[in-house]
Scaffold this motif. Structure first.
Motif, short mmCIF file in Angstrom:
data_model
loop_
_atom_site.label_atom_id
_atom_site.label_comp_id
_atom_site.label_asym_id
_atom_site.label_seq_id
_atom_site.Cartn_x
_atom_site.Cartn_y
_atom_site.Cartn_z
N UNK A 157 0.82 -1.22 0.00
CA UNK A 157 0.00 0.00 0.00
C UNK A 157 0.85 1.27 0.00
N UNK A 158 2.14 1.15 0.24
CA UNK A 158 3.01 2.34 0.24
C UNK A 158 4.44 1.92 -0.03
N UNK B 259 8.61 8.43 -9.12
CA UNK B 259 7.61 8.04 -8.14
C UNK B 259 7.77 6.58 -7.74
N UNK B 260 7.84 6.35 -6.46
CA UNK B 260 7.89 4.99 -5.93
C UNK B 260 6.46 4.50 -5.78
N UNK B 261 6.05 3.60 -6.64
CA UNK B 261 4.66 3.15 -6.63
C UNK B 261 4.52 1.77 -6.00
N UNK B 262 3.60 1.61 -5.06
CA UNK B 262 3.35 0.29 -4.47
C UNK B 262 2.66 -0.61 -5.48
N UNK C 112 9.73 9.79 4.15
CA UNK C 112 8.28 9.66 4.10
C UNK C 112 7.66 10.00 2.76
N UNK C 113 8.48 10.40 1.77
CA UNK C 113 7.97 10.79 0.46
C UNK C 113 8.00 9.62 -0.52
N UNK C 114 7.09 9.63 -1.48
CA UNK C 114 7.10 8.62 -2.53
C UNK C 114 7.66 9.18 -3.83
N UNK C 115 8.10 10.44 -3.82
CA UNK C 115 8.77 11.06 -4.97
C UNK C 115 10.19 11.47 -4.55
N UNK C 116 11.12 11.43 -5.53
CA UNK C 116 12.43 11.98 -5.24
C UNK C 116 12.63 13.27 -6.03
N UNK C 117 13.79 13.87 -5.92
CA UNK C 117 14.03 15.17 -6.53
C UNK C 117 14.04 15.13 -8.05
N UNK C 118 14.15 13.94 -8.64
CA UNK C 118 14.11 13.81 -10.10
C UNK C 118 12.69 13.59 -10.61
#
Length: 313
Positions: A54-55, A70-73, A61-67
């Motif tokens: 689910x995460x 997106x880290x998608x579950x 705590x973020x699912x995005x980085x500076x580039x």
């Protein structure tokens, strides 16, 4: 980019990793036997529990980085035994069984990835990806965490749609807005658009083909994701001369095209000046470009062109 753990998955690199992993296991198992300190993890208490991811987040705590990655579950797993795990593949619409190599200190290896179990109950599980490079693994852990809930726990206790649970948080939205503000002021800070720019032709003499990258649910390397490097193969008939150029451009929030750099190594002045001319004289005139967006917000992003011109076509 180092938003996710990366491992060598082929040939000698993987063999060396597994040998090292087994060596560490043996040494630490002996220590466990004699000193009673560490033992191999067992999944027996959670056999046949269907876990849904689910995460997937960084340690901030973020699912995005500076580039903009997106880290998608996306994982759905079930431990069949201590030595086998079933992982569901959305692409194949089927579960695939993978062998599990268990180490000490809650570390295990499955589906070409090393994990450390931070928490596991019949209701939930928290895994930490362990980074592996070439012939070594970092037993201190990585910066990426995967949160799973048991399917029954979601249905009977949480009672929310999994899409709601997997959605980016308000913190992700605030972070992406900051990236957009920076990119609007400086195109060199353009970042990956989760919904990449769309390019189409408005002339019968110009053909546009989108180059797609087929991802793999079991790979952790983000370069396997199609949206990160949107690439277009463009052929132009009746050009003034024959040519072939490869270069990147920034697509601004209005769909405007801005030359970035040549994709050919070296500082070739002729190549750069002529590829810029191709962008100005052909692509800006004969292409429709819809800008990329992330979380519904338009922003500058980079796309890649391979352009072929044919004089006699």
């Amino acid at each position: 980019m180092n938003s996710t753990s990366t491992i060598k998955t082929g040939g000698l690199g993987l063999l060396l990793i597994l040998l090292l992993f087994n060596l560490v296991n043996c040494k630490q198992n002996n220590a466990a036997e004699h000193a009673g300190k560490k033992e191999r993890i067992s999944f027996k208490p959670v056999f046949d529990v269907n876990y849904i991811e689910v995460a997937r987040r960084l340690d901030n705590g973020l699912s995005f980085n500076e580039d903009g990655y997106q880290l998608e579950p996306s994982w759905q797993i079930k431990f069949v035994s201590d030595d086998s795990v079933s992982i569901y593949s959305p692409a194949k619409k089927a579960s695939i069984n993978f062998p599990v190599a268990r180490g000490t200190d809650s570390i295990f290896y499955a589906a070409k990835v090393f994990f450390k179990v931070k928490k596991i109950t019949r209701d939930s599980m928290l895994l930490q990806l362990i980074e592996a490079k070439e012939d070594s693994i970092d037993l201190r852990g990585a910066r990426l965490y995967m949160t799973f809930y048991a399917e029954k726990f979601i249905k009977n206790v949480i009672r929310k749609d999994t899409a709601v649970l997997k959605a980016p948080t308000w913190r992700d939205t605030v972070f992406v807005k900051k990236l957009i503000d920076a990119a609007e002021k400086d195109y060199s800070k353009a970042f990956f658009a989760r919904r990449p720019a769309v390019v189409s032709s408005k002339s019968s003499s110009v053909k546009v083909e989108t180059h797609h990258v087929t991802g793999n649910i079991f790979e952790t390397k983000p370069t396997d994701n199609d949206y990160m490097y949107p690439t277009f193969n463009i052929s132009i008939k009746h050009a003034k001369e024959d040519f072939y150029y490869s270069f990147s451009v920034t697509v601004d929030s209005q769909g405007g095209l801005h030359y970035e750099k040549s994709m050919i190594p070296g500082n070739n002045t002729y190549y750069i000046s002529h590829s810029k001319a191709v962008l100005d004289n052909y692509l800006k005139r004969y292409l429709n470009v819809k800008p990329g967006s992330t979380l519904g917000m338009l922003h500058p992003s980079t796309i890649y062109f391979h352009v072929k011109g044919e004089k006699g076509a």
